[in-house]
Design a protein around this motif. Structure first.
Motif, PDB file in Angstrom:
ATOM      1  N   ASP A 301       0.817  -1.208   0.000  1.00 43.15           N
ATOM      2  CA  ASP A 301       0.000   0.000   0.000  1.00 43.15           C
ATOM      3  C   ASP A 301       0.857   1.268   0.000  1.00 43.15           C
ATOM      4  OD1 ASP A 301       1.076  -0.188   2.487  1.00 43.15           O
ATOM      5  OD2 ASP A 301      -0.813   0.073   3.590  1.00 43.15           O
ATOM      6  N   SER A 302       2.124   1.136  -0.428  1.00 41.69           N
ATOM      7  CA  SER A 302       3.030   2.279  -0.476  1.00 41.69           C
ATOM      8  C   SER A 302       2.514   3.310  -1.487  1.00 41.69           C
ATOM      9  CB  SER A 302       4.437   1.824  -0.889  1.00 41.69           C
ATOM     10  OG  SER A 302       5.236   2.938  -1.232  1.00 41.69           O
ATOM     11  N   LEU A 303       2.341   4.528  -1.028  1.00 38.74           N
ATOM     12  CA  LEU A 303       1.852   5.590  -1.913  1.00 38.74           C
ATOM     13  C   LEU A 303       2.830   5.858  -3.048  1.00 38.74           C
ATOM     14  CD1 LEU A 303      -0.193   7.814  -2.555  1.00 38.74           C
ATOM     15  CD2 LEU A 303       1.066   9.323  -1.004  1.00 38.74           C
ATOM     16  N   GLY A 304       4.134   5.844  -2.739  1.00 36.19           N
ATOM     17  CA  GLY A 304       5.127   6.091  -3.780  1.00 36.19           C
ATOM     18  C   GLY A 304       5.113   5.025  -4.851  1.00 36.19           C
ATOM     19  N   LEU A 305       4.969   3.774  -4.443  1.00 38.93           N
ATOM     20  CA  LEU A 305       4.920   2.679  -5.410  1.00 38.93           C
ATOM     21  C   LEU A 305       3.670   2.776  -6.279  1.00 38.93           C
ATOM     22  CD1 LEU A 305       6.172   0.104  -6.501  1.00 38.93           C
ATOM     23  CD2 LEU A 305       5.028  -1.172  -4.675  1.00 38.93           C
ATOM     24  N   LYS A 306       2.526   3.079  -5.654  1.00 35.75           N
ATOM     25  CA  LYS A 306       1.291   3.229  -6.423  1.00 35.75           C
ATOM     26  C   LYS A 306       1.398   4.395  -7.406  1.00 35.75           C
ATOM     27  CE  LYS A 306      -1.829   1.263  -2.938  1.00 35.75           C
ATOM     28  NZ  LYS A 306      -2.957   1.531  -2.023  1.00 35.75           N
ATOM     29  N   LEU A 307       2.039   5.479  -6.960  1.00 37.04           N
ATOM     30  CA  LEU A 307       2.228   6.633  -7.841  1.00 37.04           C
ATOM     31  C   LEU A 307       3.097   6.266  -9.037  1.00 37.04           C
ATOM     32  CD1 LEU A 307       1.959   9.694  -8.403  1.00 37.04           C
ATOM     33  CD2 LEU A 307       3.996  10.027  -6.996  1.00 37.04           C
ATOM     34  N   ALA A 308       4.182   5.523  -8.807  1.00 38.15           N
ATOM     35  CA  ALA A 308       5.067   5.117  -9.898  1.00 38.15           C
ATOM     36  C   ALA A 308       4.338   4.231 -10.893  1.00 38.15           C
ATOM     37  CB  ALA A 308       6.295   4.406  -9.332  1.00 38.15           C
ATOM     38  N   GLN A 309       3.539   3.293 -10.396  1.00 36.39           N
ATOM     39  CA  GLN A 309       2.798   2.409 -11.288  1.00 36.39           C
ATOM     40  C   GLN A 309       1.755   3.178 -12.097  1.00 36.39           C
ATOM     41  OE1 GLN A 309       1.437  -0.367  -8.313  1.00 36.39           O
ATOM     42  NE2 GLN A 309       3.173  -1.767  -8.629  1.00 36.39           N
ATOM     43  N   MET A 310       1.090   4.127 -11.446  1.00 33.15           N
ATOM     44  CA  MET A 310       0.082   4.927 -12.143  1.00 33.15           C
ATOM     45  C   MET A 310       0.723   5.787 -13.236  1.00 33.15           C
ATOM     46  SD  MET A 310      -2.312   7.989 -10.663  1.00 33.15           S
ATOM     47  CE  MET A 310      -0.845   9.036 -10.531  1.00 33.15           C
ATOM     48  N   LEU A 311       1.850   6.425 -12.918  1.00 33.01           N
ATOM     49  CA  LEU A 311       2.533   7.256 -13.910  1.00 33.01           C
ATOM     50  C   LEU A 311       3.047   6.414 -15.077  1.00 33.01           C
ATOM     51  CD1 LEU A 311       4.541   9.596 -11.499  1.00 33.01           C
ATOM     52  CD2 LEU A 311       2.622  10.263 -12.953  1.00 33.01           C
ATOM     53  N   ALA A 312       3.532   5.219 -14.778  1.00 35.56           N
ATOM     54  CA  ALA A 312       4.012   4.328 -15.847  1.00 35.56           C
ATOM     55  C   ALA A 312       2.883   3.975 -16.801  1.00 35.56           C
ATOM     56  CB  ALA A 312       4.634   3.081 -15.239  1.00 35.56           C
ATOM     57  N   ARG A 313       1.699   3.689 -16.261  1.00 36.71           N
ATOM     58  CA  ARG A 313       0.557   3.353 -17.125  1.00 36.71           C
ATOM     59  C   ARG A 313       0.150   4.546 -17.978  1.00 36.71           C
ATOM     60  NH1 ARG A 313      -1.160   0.517 -12.426  1.00 36.71           N
ATOM     61  NH2 ARG A 313      -2.458   2.302 -11.795  1.00 36.71           N
ATOM     62  N   GLN A 314       0.282   5.751 -17.450  1.00 42.82           N
ATOM     63  CA  GLN A 314      -0.092   6.947 -18.206  1.00 42.82           C
ATOM     64  C   GLN A 314       0.730   7.115 -19.474  1.00 42.82           C
ATOM     65  OE1 GLN A 314       0.148  10.382 -15.681  1.00 42.82           O
ATOM     66  NE2 GLN A 314      -1.734   9.899 -14.555  1.00 42.82           N
ATOM     67  N   ILE A 315       1.971   6.677 -19.449  1.00 38.42           N
ATOM     68  CA  ILE A 315       2.833   6.822 -20.632  1.00 38.42           C
ATOM     69  C   ILE A 315       3.003   5.495 -21.372  1.00 38.42           C
ATOM     70  CG2 ILE A 315       4.078   8.846 -19.820  1.00 38.42           C
ATOM     71  CD1 ILE A 315       6.248   7.087 -18.732  1.00 38.42           C
ATOM     72  N   GLY A 316       2.082   4.554 -21.113  1.00 41.44           N
ATOM     73  CA  GLY A 316       2.092   3.296 -21.845  1.00 41.44           C
ATOM     74  C   GLY A 316       3.194   2.349 -21.435  1.00 41.44           C
TER      75      GLY A 316
END
Length: 334
Positions: A301-316
């Protein structure tokens, strides 16, 4: 070469601010054309009185402008009539002579008008190019000022969050505000280098070097070294640079905070390459303590990890965190 040729053409007509020099030089060309015509007269057949005079008119108009060109046309026409149109050395008029002079007048008029039109068009082109250059310079200044203000505003917001954090007693809220302040401050620091007013893409290796240096400096650990190993020629659009910078920043911050907890020295390596399919492979590798026992990135539930995964999906792309001898955060795009 084309650029140099255009610059030379833009200088004509010469001596626009010193017309007497232009008229004098044009008169010299008219006299020279008469001498040339006299030299070749012995080998010229009958019926070519204007040989050497047409080029004199064209050259004078091109070099010195319409006024000198008209003057040379009149002088050369008179010399051709008096010296070379039978009966020579007379100003006798006949139907044939009038027709010959009329033909000469039509040709030199067309020559002068064409050269004048060409030079006016060239001057308009020069003026338009200068206006475009000034507009481009003004636009670039405004663009950079806007980027500067956006960067400053982001840093101000980050500072306000940091001030607000001091008045919050709840530990979780303080941590959330601290993370938000840190990320905004980071975006503010790197924002100026992300966008180019000419739309050029960023060199990924140079961008990562600057980013890594900023992140380590912000971490406050003098013994931690960040090294960048990026393949040459990898370019990055500004739209992709922001999320990539945030992902790399998250990975480096985690390495400094957790991997090197209790340590003053360590090494972080940022590697960037393209695989055989052209996909971008970006890795942040550290020689720290590794992941905590039982840590599962898939369920964390790490916020930083979730943020990294979300940003990665945004750029494909996709983001993974794993240990392969060293702790590795991997971003793959493409």
């Amino acid at each position: 070469m084309a650029r140099q040729g255009a610059t030379v053409l833009e200088r004509f007509p010469l001596w626009r601010d010193r017309p007497l020099l232009g008229y004098g030089a044009a008169a010299a060309i008219a006299i020279l054309s008469l001498l040339i015509r006299l030299l070749v007269d012995a080998v010229m057949p009958m019926g070519y009185p204007y040989v050497a005079f047409f080029p004199a008119v064209i050259l004078s108009t091109f070099l010195f402008g319409v006024g000198p060109g008209v003057m040379v046309a009149a002088i050369c026409g008179a010399m051709a009539w008096y010296v070379f149109i039978p009966p020579e050395f007379s100003v006798k008029l006949s139907g044939a002579i009038v027709f010959a002079l009329f033909f000469y007048a039509i040709v030199v008029t067309i020559d002068i008008l064409l050269i004048s039109w060409m030079q006016r068009a060239n001057r308009r082109l020069v003026e338009e190019r200068e206006r475009s250059r000034q507009l481009a310079e003004r636009g670039e200044i405004l663009f950079r000022e806007l980027q500067h203000r956006v960067s400053n505003n982001l840093q101000v917001v980050g500072g306000l969050l940091a001030l607000q954090m001091k008045s919050v007693s709840d530990a979780a809220a303080r941590l959330a505000l601290e993370e938000a302040s840190r990320r905004l401050a980071l975006i503010g620091r790197i924002h100026r280098q992300l966008y180019d007013p000419h739309g050029e893409q960023l060199d990924l290796g140079r961008f990562l070097e600057q980013l890594g240096a900023d992140l380590v400096d912000a971490g406050g650990r003098a013994g931690i070294v960040c090294r960048v190993d990026a393949h040459a020629g990898i370019r990055l659009s500004a739209d992709a640079a922001v999320p990539i910078a945030l992902i790399v920043a998250e990975a480096v911050a985690n390495a400094i905070e957790h991997g090197f907890a209790g340590r003053e020295a360590g090494e972080i390596v940022i590697r960037a390459s393209r695989d055989g399919d052209g996909a971008l492979d970006l890795r942040v590798i550290d020689d720290g303590a590794g992941l905590p026992p039982g840590f599962d990135p898939a369920t964390s539930d790490s916020l930083g990890l979730k943020l990294a995964q979300m940003l990665a999906r945004q750029i494909g792309g996709s983001f993974r965190l794993f240990v392969d001898g060293r702790t590795t955060a991997m971003l793959r795009i493409g």
